[in-house]
Design an enzyme around this catalytic site. Structure first.
Site, PDB file in Angstrom:
ATOM      1  N   ARG A   1       4.383   1.486  16.347  1.00  0.00           N
ATOM      2  CA  ARG A   1       3.382   2.896  16.130  1.00  0.00           C
ATOM      3  C   ARG A   1       2.081   2.643  15.289  1.00  0.00           C
ATOM      4  O   ARG A   1       0.773   3.176  15.669  1.00  0.00           O
ATOM      5  CB  ARG A   1       3.979   3.023  14.401  1.00  0.00           C
TER       6      ARG A   1
ATOM      7  N   LYS B   1       7.535  -7.095   6.643  1.00  0.00           N
ATOM      8  CA  LYS B   1       8.557  -6.202   7.102  1.00  0.00           C
ATOM      9  C   LYS B   1       8.475  -5.746   8.765  1.00  0.00           C
ATOM     10  O   LYS B   1       7.135  -5.270   9.686  1.00  0.00           O
ATOM     11  CB  LYS B   1       8.186  -4.779   6.903  1.00  0.00           C
TER      12      LYS B   1
ATOM     13  N   TYR C   1      -4.208   2.649  15.903  1.00  0.00           N
ATOM     14  CA  TYR C   1      -5.137   3.400  16.433  1.00  0.00           C
ATOM     15  C   TYR C   1      -6.549   2.594  17.122  1.00  0.00           C
ATOM     16  O   TYR C   1      -6.669   2.900  18.380  1.00  0.00           O
ATOM     17  CB  TYR C   1      -5.274   4.933  15.424  1.00  0.00           C
TER      18      TYR C   1
ATOM     19  N   TYR D   1       3.232  -4.557   6.701  1.00  0.00           N
ATOM     20  CA  TYR D   1       4.252  -3.907   8.009  1.00  0.00           C
ATOM     21  C   TYR D   1       3.526  -4.333   9.963  1.00  0.00           C
ATOM     22  O   TYR D   1       2.491  -3.740   9.924  1.00  0.00           O
ATOM     23  CB  TYR D   1       3.831  -2.663   7.457  1.00  0.00           C
TER      24      TYR D   1
ATOM     25  N   ILE E   1      13.947  -3.494   4.696  1.00  0.00           N
ATOM     26  CA  ILE E   1      14.009  -2.392   4.331  1.00  0.00           C
ATOM     27  C   ILE E   1      14.142  -1.350   5.368  1.00  0.00           C
ATOM     28  O   ILE E   1      13.514  -1.155   6.830  1.00  0.00           O
ATOM     29  CB  ILE E   1      12.147  -2.225   3.823  1.00  0.00           C
TER      30      ILE E   1
END
Length: 295
Positions: free
Chosen positions: A139, A162, A108, A134, A205
């Site tokens: 996202r 990840k 963000y 991550y 994952i």
């Protein structure tokens, strides 16, 4: 420490009164480890962590820690936000029994790549457990270039990533070519897991693995150790299931399938997520049945 194998990110099952269905969560955790997963991930995106209270997060981690101890299995816990200070506090709260922390690239606020590196250096300096970065640009809004990924891999106490960039792109190929030997790359995009494993990822994952753990564990194992013809067959079979499970925002369809199979009491998710549409659920259930018939 080098992380390898399949890690299953668990959903957070809810009872009819919207409380956490603790017994169902423990059942999912036991089943994943009994069906071939190397370890578990608690408080990932799949767990709807953003809409859990602090007390609920603690309950989820307590349950997963207990199950992993019983199975002598590693546990990765999501602990990170777009705030460096809040991420430090979350890491400090991690208890014993946690193997590593899954820490998202700050979202963000969209810091520069230099800011991302400064963030992770600060976390790695004081974290009581090793970190897994991550990297999920769709996202976070922040894409990381190859130089930044190599710099992250060189930071002490960061043991892996990840990698979920929605493709096997030039940066991904560069990462796989230049990563340190002891730096774990874990496939994080269910649809692109097989190509990344084929390039040498040490594990994965994968949210889809919650509903078909044994098949996804075999996928990871066969791409790493062979036979390759079986790896290709599994890749083809599992791609349809993953596509169906991600037809709507994660974990809505995954939960719908688990509820259909009687493994969790409801398919409920918390707003702003909405329950999966009936047609999406039917398609995913059908894909799971096809997978079972093919395997």
């Amino acid at each position: 420490m080098t992380l390898s194998g399949l890690f299953v990110p668990l959903v957070t099952p809810f009872a009819a009164d919207d409380t956490i269905a603790a017994d169902a969560l423990a059942g999912l955790a036991h089943a994943a480890l009994e069906q071939g997963a190397t370890g578990l991930v608690a408080l990932g995106t799949t767990a709807e962590t953003a809409t859990l209270t602090e007390a609920e997060r603690e309950l989820v981690v307590d349950i997963c820690t207990r199950v992993c101890r019983e199975h002598d299995a590693p546990l990765i816990v999501g602990a990170g936000t777009n705030s460096t200070a809040a991420s430090l506090a979350a890491l400090e709260r991690l208890g014993s029994g946690v193997t590593a922390a899954l820490t998202v690239v700050p979202y963000y606020t969209r810091p520069t790549e230099a800011g991302v590196l400064a963030h992770f250096r600060r976390l790695a300096e004081t974290s009581p457990v090793p970190l897994v970065v991550y990297n999920i640009p769709y996202r976070t809004g922040r894409t990381l270039g190859p130089e930044t990924l190599r710099a992250l891999a060189a930071i002490p106490n960061i043991v892996g990533i990840k990698h979920a960039v929605g493709a096997v792109d030039e940066t991904t190929v560069d990462l796989m070519r230049t990563r340190p030997a002891d730096f774990a790359v874990l496939a994080g995009d269910d649809l692109f897991a097989a190509p990344l494993l084929a390039l040498g990822a040490s594990g994965a994952i994968l949210a889809s693995a919650t509903v078909a753990t044994d098949a996804f564990a075999a996928l990871v194992a066969t791409w790493r150790h062979g036979p390759l013809d079986k790896a290709r067959r599994l890749s083809d079979a599992l791609s349809g299931l993953s596509a169906a499970l991600f037809a709507e925002p994660n974990p809505t369809v995954v939960k719908a399938v688990l509820a259909d199979r009687g493994r969790i009491p409801t398919a409920s998710v918390r707003l702003p997520l909405l329950p999966a549409a009936e047609e999406s659920t039917r398609a995913a259930v059908a894909a799971l049945d096809v997978l079972a018939a093919e395997l």
